[in-house]
Write a protein that holds these residues in place. Structure first.
Motif, PDB file in Angstrom:
ATOM      1  N   CYS A  36       3.871  17.274 -10.162  1.00  9.81           N
ATOM      2  CA  CYS A  36       4.514  17.859 -11.344  1.00  9.81           C
ATOM      3  C   CYS A  36       5.986  18.176 -11.111  1.00  9.81           C
ATOM      4  CB  CYS A  36       3.783  19.143 -11.742  1.00  9.81           C
ATOM      5  SG  CYS A  36       2.044  18.900 -12.173  1.00  9.81           S
ATOM      6  N   THR A  37       6.419  18.147  -9.864  1.00 11.02           N
ATOM      7  CA  THR A  37       7.804  18.498  -9.550  1.00 11.02           C
ATOM      8  C   THR A  37       8.444  17.417  -8.696  1.00 11.02           C
ATOM      9  OG1 THR A  37       7.105  19.712  -7.584  1.00 11.02           O
ATOM     10  CG2 THR A  37       7.295  20.964  -9.644  1.00 11.02           C
ATOM     11  N   ASP A  38       9.759  17.556  -8.559  1.00 12.16           N
ATOM     12  CA  ASP A  38      10.542  16.666  -7.700  1.00 12.16           C
ATOM     13  C   ASP A  38      10.359  15.198  -8.086  1.00 12.16           C
ATOM     14  OD1 ASP A  38      12.402  16.152  -5.807  1.00 12.16           O
ATOM     15  OD2 ASP A  38      11.094  16.458  -4.072  1.00 12.16           O
ATOM     16  N   LYS A  39      10.479  14.911  -9.385  1.00 10.44           N
ATOM     17  CA  LYS A  39      10.350  13.540  -9.868  1.00 10.44           C
ATOM     18  C   LYS A  39      11.476  12.655  -9.360  1.00 10.44           C
ATOM     19  CE  LYS A  39       6.667  14.032 -12.495  1.00 10.44           C
ATOM     20  NZ  LYS A  39       5.411  13.280 -12.241  1.00 10.44           N
ATOM     21  N   ASP A  40      12.640  13.241  -9.168  1.00 10.90           N
ATOM     22  CA  ASP A  40      13.781  12.447  -8.705  1.00 10.90           C
ATOM     23  C   ASP A  40      13.537  11.902  -7.298  1.00 10.90           C
ATOM     24  OD1 ASP A  40      16.586  11.550  -9.166  1.00 10.90           O
ATOM     25  OD2 ASP A  40      16.971  12.829  -7.428  1.00 10.90           O
ATOM     26  N   SER A  41      12.940  12.706  -6.440  1.00 14.30           N
ATOM     27  CA  SER A  41      12.628  12.267  -5.081  1.00 14.30           C
ATOM     28  C   SER A  41      11.618  11.132  -5.099  1.00 14.30           C
ATOM     29  CB  SER A  41      12.087  13.434  -4.264  1.00 14.30           C
ATOM     30  OG  SER A  41      11.694  13.026  -2.985  1.00 14.30           O
ATOM     31  N   PHE A  42      10.601  11.248  -5.963  1.00 14.53           N
ATOM     32  CA  PHE A  42       9.611  10.183  -6.078  1.00 14.53           C
ATOM     33  C   PHE A  42      10.254   8.889  -6.589  1.00 14.53           C
ATOM     34  CE2 PHE A  42       6.509  13.751  -6.239  1.00 14.53           C
ATOM     35  CZ  PHE A  42       5.705  13.326  -5.195  1.00 14.53           C
ATOM     36  N   ARG A  43      11.167   9.008  -7.547  1.00 15.28           N
ATOM     37  CA  ARG A  43      11.816   7.823  -8.108  1.00 15.28           C
ATOM     38  C   ARG A  43      12.645   7.106  -7.042  1.00 15.28           C
ATOM     39  NH1 ARG A  43      16.735   6.940  -9.845  1.00 15.28           N
ATOM     40  NH2 ARG A  43      17.275   9.171  -9.671  1.00 15.28           N
ATOM     41  N   LYS A  44      13.383   7.877  -6.229  1.00 17.02           N
ATOM     42  CA  LYS A  44      14.189   7.263  -5.166  1.00 17.02           C
ATOM     43  C   LYS A  44      13.295   6.585  -4.127  1.00 17.02           C
ATOM     44  CE  LYS A  44      18.146  10.412  -5.513  1.00 17.02           C
ATOM     45  NZ  LYS A  44      18.953  11.467  -4.813  1.00 17.02           N
ATOM     46  N   ALA A  45      12.199   7.242  -3.769  1.00 20.14           N
ATOM     47  CA  ALA A  45      11.287   6.650  -2.783  1.00 20.14           C
ATOM     48  C   ALA A  45      10.641   5.383  -3.335  1.00 20.14           C
ATOM     49  CB  ALA A  45      10.213   7.659  -2.392  1.00 20.14           C
ATOM     50  N   ARG A  46      10.290   5.397  -4.626  1.00 22.26           N
ATOM     51  CA  ARG A  46       9.691   4.214  -5.242  1.00 22.26           C
ATOM     52  C   ARG A  46      10.666   3.047  -5.237  1.00 22.26           C
ATOM     53  NH1 ARG A  46       9.469   4.626 -11.422  1.00 22.26           N
ATOM     54  NH2 ARG A  46      11.666   4.228 -10.945  1.00 22.26           N
ATOM     55  N   CYS A  99       0.832  -1.211   0.000  1.00 23.21           N
ATOM     56  CA  CYS A  99       0.000   0.000   0.000  1.00 23.21           C
ATOM     57  C   CYS A  99       0.866   1.260   0.000  1.00 23.21           C
ATOM     58  CB  CYS A  99      -0.930  -0.003   1.212  1.00 23.21           C
ATOM     59  SG  CYS A  99      -2.262  -1.231   1.109  1.00 23.21           S
ATOM     60  N   SER A 100       1.985   1.222   0.743  1.00 23.81           N
ATOM     61  CA  SER A 100       2.901   2.371   0.734  1.00 23.81           C
ATOM     62  C   SER A 100       3.485   2.569  -0.661  1.00 23.81           C
ATOM     63  CB  SER A 100       4.021   2.150   1.747  1.00 23.81           C
ATOM     64  OG  SER A 100       3.505   2.010   3.048  1.00 23.81           O
ATOM     65  N   TYR A 101       3.847   1.489  -1.319  1.00 22.77           N
ATOM     66  CA  TYR A 101       4.405   1.568  -2.670  1.00 22.77           C
ATOM     67  C   TYR A 101       3.372   2.126  -3.655  1.00 22.77           C
ATOM     68  CZ  TYR A 101       6.506   0.038  -7.070  1.00 22.77           C
ATOM     69  OH  TYR A 101       7.031   0.003  -8.340  1.00 22.77           O
ATOM     70  N   ILE A 102       2.149   1.627  -3.561  1.00 27.27           N
ATOM     71  CA  ILE A 102       1.087   2.099  -4.462  1.00 27.27           C
ATOM     72  C   ILE A 102       0.789   3.573  -4.209  1.00 27.27           C
ATOM     73  CG2 ILE A 102      -1.352   1.842  -5.056  1.00 27.27           C
ATOM     74  CD1 ILE A 102      -1.041  -1.162  -4.431  1.00 27.27           C
ATOM     75  N   GLY A 103       0.772   3.977  -2.922  1.00 24.88           N
ATOM     76  CA  GLY A 103       0.525   5.376  -2.594  1.00 24.88           C
ATOM     77  C   GLY A 103       1.590   6.300  -3.165  1.00 24.88           C
ATOM     78  N   VAL A 104       2.850   5.875  -3.097  1.00 22.35           N
ATOM     79  CA  VAL A 104       3.937   6.685  -3.663  1.00 22.35           C
ATOM     80  C   VAL A 104       3.817   6.758  -5.180  1.00 22.35           C
ATOM     81  CG1 VAL A 104       6.442   6.748  -4.019  1.00 22.35           C
ATOM     82  CG2 VAL A 104       5.508   6.309  -1.746  1.00 22.35           C
ATOM     83  N   MET A 105       3.437   5.668  -5.828  1.00 26.49           N
ATOM     84  CA  MET A 105       3.281   5.661  -7.283  1.00 26.49           C
ATOM     85  C   MET A 105       2.164   6.608  -7.718  1.00 26.49           C
ATOM     86  SD  MET A 105       5.516   3.687  -8.721  1.00 26.49           S
ATOM     87  CE  MET A 105       4.765   3.385 -10.311  1.00 26.49           C
ATOM     88  N   ILE A 106       1.054   6.600  -6.974  1.00 27.22           N
ATOM     89  CA  ILE A 106      -0.053   7.504  -7.305  1.00 27.22           C
ATOM     90  C   ILE A 106       0.362   8.954  -7.107  1.00 27.22           C
ATOM     91  CG2 ILE A 106      -2.371   8.213  -6.611  1.00 27.22           C
ATOM     92  CD1 ILE A 106      -2.929   5.286  -5.896  1.00 27.22           C
ATOM     93  N   ALA A 107       1.070   9.222  -6.013  1.00 31.24           N
ATOM     94  CA  ALA A 107       1.536  10.588  -5.761  1.00 31.24           C
ATOM     95  C   ALA A 107       2.538  11.042  -6.812  1.00 31.24           C
ATOM     96  CB  ALA A 107       2.157  10.672  -4.363  1.00 31.24           C
ATOM     97  N   ALA A 108       3.370  10.118  -7.289  1.00 28.30           N
ATOM     98  CA  ALA A 108       4.373  10.463  -8.299  1.00 28.30           C
ATOM     99  C   ALA A 108       3.708  10.841  -9.619  1.00 28.30           C
ATOM    100  CB  ALA A 108       5.334   9.301  -8.503  1.00 28.30           C
TER     101      ALA A 108
END
Length: 319
Positions: free
Chosen positions: A219-229, A206-215
């Motif tokens: 519109c910004t900070d894609k690099d942070s989302f990629r590292k968290a994913r 669920c945490s992984y899916i939530g991060v993917m939806i938020a990513a």
């Protein structure tokens, strides 16, 4: 009589040779991984920035549990290889310790996944929710939950009539499964493992899916989302490997029925490395290599150890 004595001595020597041949290749890498884990633990306590950051505190707890679990697993492996039988109280104490540390990894991974979810999806509230105090409370809850599981197993174990035994010496090798002596111990063990596997898997997924939806919506900070994913994906893989240890003994029992002694020892060694030893070694490599803050300090400690060993060796060689 002389012939029978020679045959017995030869069989004993062959047994000792088998133990040495199959135990040393397992013992050496385990000692290396234990040293790396200990250095990693020292690294996480060396700087104030690491001691005062929540995710590094959780990482320390994860590595500490893995290190203790690895040490106890290696002890059980050596006892089984040497066919050393313990008494029920001693084996019960070791079994409860290994059961206590066995639950630390999946539960800590769940907390680490939730921390990354809050950091990515609620960055403005992260510093409010995720503090050193709340992290310490989370660590205490993890250990308390594992302790309650151990307490439940001890209560179920008291149902076994030990007073009717002629001796407290075990007839088999010390293993967690050989301590499931109560009427409901085996059922509780299976139910708890299933509950832990499903609950932890759902939480991390669920945490992984939530991060993917938020990513996707950000519109910004894609690099942070990629590292968290990627971090959460690694947590999911670690969780699967950590909980795969529950398959170790059923596999061993099934293989023992269809193979000879030599083949069984070899296959058991491979399964032990893949299911028990390897998952406990991944955390140090994953975070030691991926995290820039840890990587520089870890390399410094490793290089210092190597330099000290070289200097010591030269001092011994020189007159």
């Amino acid at each position: 009589m002389s012939s029978q004595t020679n045959i017995t001595v030869e069989q004993q020597l062959q047994g000792i040779l088998e133990v040495v041949l199959f135990s040393v290749p397992i013992l050496v890498p385990c000692c290396v991984f234990l040293c790396i884990n200990v250095i990693m633990l020292m690294t996480l306590r060396s700087k104030s920035v690491l001691r005062e950051t929540s995710r590094y505190v959780l990482l320390f707890n994860l590595l500490f549990g893995d290190t203790v679990q690895m040490s106890l697993s290696q002890l059980f492996y050596l006892l089984a290889s040497c066919r050393i039988r313990l008494t029920y109280p001693v084996c019960g104490l070791l079994a409860m310790l290994i059961e206590l540390t066995n639950e630390i990894s999946p539960l800590t991974l769940v907390v680490m996944s939730l921390e990354r979810y809050v950091a990515v999806c609620y960055p403005l509230r992260h510093s409010t929710f995720i503090t050193i105090r709340s992290t310490a409370v989370a660590v205490i809850v993890v250990w308390a939950f594992s302790s309650l599981n151990v307490l439940a197993r001890v209560i179920l174990l008291l149902d076994f009539p030990f007073r009717d035994l002629k001796s407290l010496q075990m007839k088999d090798i010390c293993a967690k499964e050989n301590m499931l002596l109560g009427r409901y111990s085996d059922d509780y063990d299976k139910a708890y493992n299933y509950f832990l596997f499903v609950s932890a898997g759902v939480a991390v997924s669920c945490s992984y899916i939530g991060v993917m939806i938020a990513a996707r919506s950000a519109c910004t900070d894609k690099d942070s989302f990629r590292k968290a994913r990627n971090t959460l994906l690694l947590h999911l893989v670690q969780l699967g490997l950590s909980l795969s240890s529950t398959l170790h003994n059923p596999l061993i029992e099934a293989i023992a029925k269809v193979t000879d002694r030599i083949g069984f020892v070899r296959i058991r060694s491979v399964i032990y490395v893949c299911i028990i030893l390897l998952p406990r070694c991944l955390s140090a490599f994953i975070y030691g290599i991926r995290d820039k803050t840890i990587r520089s300090i870890l390399i410094y400690y490793l290089c210092c150890r190597i330099k000290l060993s070289v200097i010591t060796a030269k001092a011994k060689v020189s007159p």
